[in-house]
Design a protein around this motif. Structure first.
Motif, short mmCIF file in Angstrom:
data_model
loop_
_atom_site.label_atom_id
_atom_site.label_comp_id
_atom_site.label_asym_id
_atom_site.label_seq_id
_atom_site.Cartn_x
_atom_site.Cartn_y
_atom_site.Cartn_z
N VAL A 49 34.85 35.93 39.12
CA VAL A 49 36.20 34.97 39.76
C VAL A 49 37.66 35.58 38.98
O VAL A 49 38.11 34.07 39.73
N ALA A 50 37.73 37.03 39.04
CA ALA A 50 38.81 37.51 39.73
C ALA A 50 39.30 36.89 40.70
O ALA A 50 40.59 36.73 40.88
N ILE A 51 38.18 37.27 41.88
CA ILE A 51 38.50 37.47 43.21
C ILE A 51 39.35 35.88 43.20
O ILE A 51 39.79 35.91 44.50
N HIS A 52 38.33 35.45 42.73
CA HIS A 52 38.16 33.25 43.02
C HIS A 52 39.48 33.27 42.43
O HIS A 52 40.63 32.58 43.66
N ALA A 53 39.89 33.72 41.91
CA ALA A 53 41.43 33.26 41.46
C ALA A 53 42.00 34.48 42.14
O ALA A 53 44.26 34.53 42.68
N LEU A 54 42.04 35.30 42.41
CA LEU A 54 43.64 36.65 43.48
C LEU A 54 42.72 36.28 45.45
O LEU A 54 43.91 35.87 45.41
N MET A 55 42.43 35.29 46.06
CA MET A 55 42.12 34.01 46.83
C MET A 55 43.81 33.66 47.20
O MET A 55 43.66 34.15 48.22
N GLU A 217 35.35 48.14 35.29
CA GLU A 217 34.75 48.06 34.10
C GLU A 217 35.39 47.17 33.23
O GLU A 217 36.52 46.98 32.60
N PHE A 218 35.36 45.04 34.21
CA PHE A 218 36.18 44.01 33.39
C PHE A 218 35.81 43.34 32.12
O PHE A 218 35.05 42.17 32.34
N ARG A 219 35.55 44.39 30.81
CA ARG A 219 35.30 43.79 29.89
C ARG A 219 33.46 44.44 29.70
O ARG A 219 33.41 45.08 30.23
N GLY A 220 33.15 42.62 29.00
CA GLY A 220 31.52 42.98 28.94
C GLY A 220 31.47 41.53 29.54
O GLY A 220 32.04 40.83 30.11
N TYR A 228 41.38 35.65 32.21
CA TYR A 228 40.62 36.85 32.50
C TYR A 228 40.44 36.83 33.79
O TYR A 228 41.61 37.53 34.12
N ALA A 229 40.21 35.68 34.45
CA ALA A 229 40.24 35.88 35.86
C ALA A 229 41.45 35.64 36.49
O ALA A 229 41.88 36.55 37.38
#
Ligand SMILES: [Zn+2]
Length: 352
Positions: A49-55, A217-220, A228-229
């Motif tokens: 989901v971080a990559i989805h927000a990065l794109m 390691e993005f947390r849990g 967070y994303a």
């Protein structure tokens, strides 16, 4: 941006896995290139989901002509593991067909070039072919980010010791709280496959100051949410800006990291002395004294002596804890970063 789809035939007739790959072409031949993948352990989704927000940030940078180095993005690196549901639960860590961890046994190349790859063989099982493909996609990039998460934890990096302290700016950029340094072997995890070829070169050719290789390691596992994303996407973007993959001077991070940094030999893997229910007394991010109570294991409920307290073997910092509240004798339930070397340091990777 160019999108392509890698096709990976399954181990049985009629099955094909598809892996989308997004490539941004850099405008400067001197700029570092970057490779970012998520969910190699298929149930670890904070990076996805971080990559989805990065794109959108990368697309905007591209539209504004600010992409200097080539960027390759694989948002979901392991469709094989992603499909492994067993009685309702996802098994995304081990390949069910071979019982092998998806993040071990990668090919270790003797130079950072595709031509050093072992020959592709259709006779290998799909997890082996997937690993070869991911090395083929990533080899030669200056920056390699492998986005994972722990059970429950602070955001932290694993970093090859050879790249520290040069990678301090990256830890600041990503906002991680801790960095665990390892050296030697990690069971041929993806990160080892990324650093290994560079370490075979003479130092002047390897130019290790330029390399960024980390397991993030993005947390849990349950820390999958919009806030967070977005902040993790900003962290990745800041890292790319800091290292000159993207032109954005304002986003560059300062050099000095003031979080926890320790060699992997300092990590105490706290295990269950008996099977039972787990009552945790500590949370990730907490600093604790030697002898502090970490957890109580209720092994014989109802009995006057039916519980055991686990105490800290040394002072340190709670990096992670299990997402489960029950366990078997011998199960590891806490990673404690000690101030000193553990009396039982792990050889290679911390976990199976
Ligand atoms: Zn993982």
């Amino acid at each position: 941006m160019q999108k392509s789809v890698e096709e990976l035939p399954g181990d049985t007739e009629g099955v094909v896995y598809r892996i989308p790959v997004y490539r941004f072409a850099g405008s400067s031949a001197d700029a570092p290139s970057a490779y970012i993948q998520a969910a190699l352990h298929a149930g670890e989704l904070p990076g996805v989901v971080a990559i989805h927000a990065l794109m959108p940030k990368l697309r905007q940078a591209e539209a504004e002509g600010r992409i200097l180095g080539d960027i390759t993005v694989v948002p979901a690196a392991n469709p094989v593991g992603r499909a492994q549901y067993l009685f309702g639960d996802l098994e995304g860590r081990f390949h069910l067909g071979t019982r092998t961890n998806f993040n071990r046994d990668f090919p270790l190349l003797d130079r950072p070039e595709k031509s050093a790859l072992p020959p592709a063989t259709p006779a290998a099982t799909v997890d082996v072919r997937l690993k070869r493909l991911l090395v083929e996609l990533s080899v030669g990039h200056d920056i390699v980010l492998d986005l994972h998460c722990d059970d429950e934890g602070v955001p932290y990096f694993y970093v090859p010791a050879e790249l520290w302290p040069a990678m301090q700016d990256c830890a600041v950029a990503m906002g991680v709280e801790a960095v665990v340094l390892w050296k030697g072997s990690s069971g041929a995890a993806f990160e080892e496959a990324a650093i290994h070829p560079w370490l075979q070169l003479p130092p002047e050719e390897a130019d290790l100051e330029r390399r960024v290789i980390t397991t993030v390691e993005f947390r849990g596992q349950r820390d999958v949410d919009s806030a967070y994303a977005e902040s993790d996407a900003q962290g990745i973007y800041r890292l790319l800006a800091t290292r000159g993959v993207i032109a954005d001077k304002e986003a560059a991070a300062p050099k000095n990291f003031d979080g926890v940094v320790a060699p992997i030999e300092n990590v105490e893997m706290i295990s269950m002395p008996r099977a039972g229910a787990i009552l945790f007394h500590v949370e990730p991010g907490q600093r604790i004294a030697n002898g502090a109570p970490l957890a109580t294991i209720v092994h014989s409920p109802g009995e006057p002596d039916g519980a055991i307290e686990i105490q800290a073997p040394q002072a340190g910092y709670i990096l992670t804890r299990s997402m489960h509240r029950s366990g078997r004798a011998g199960d590891d339930i806490i990673k404690l970063v000690g101030e000193a070397r553990s009396t039982k340091p792990k050889d290679g990777a911390l976990e199976d």
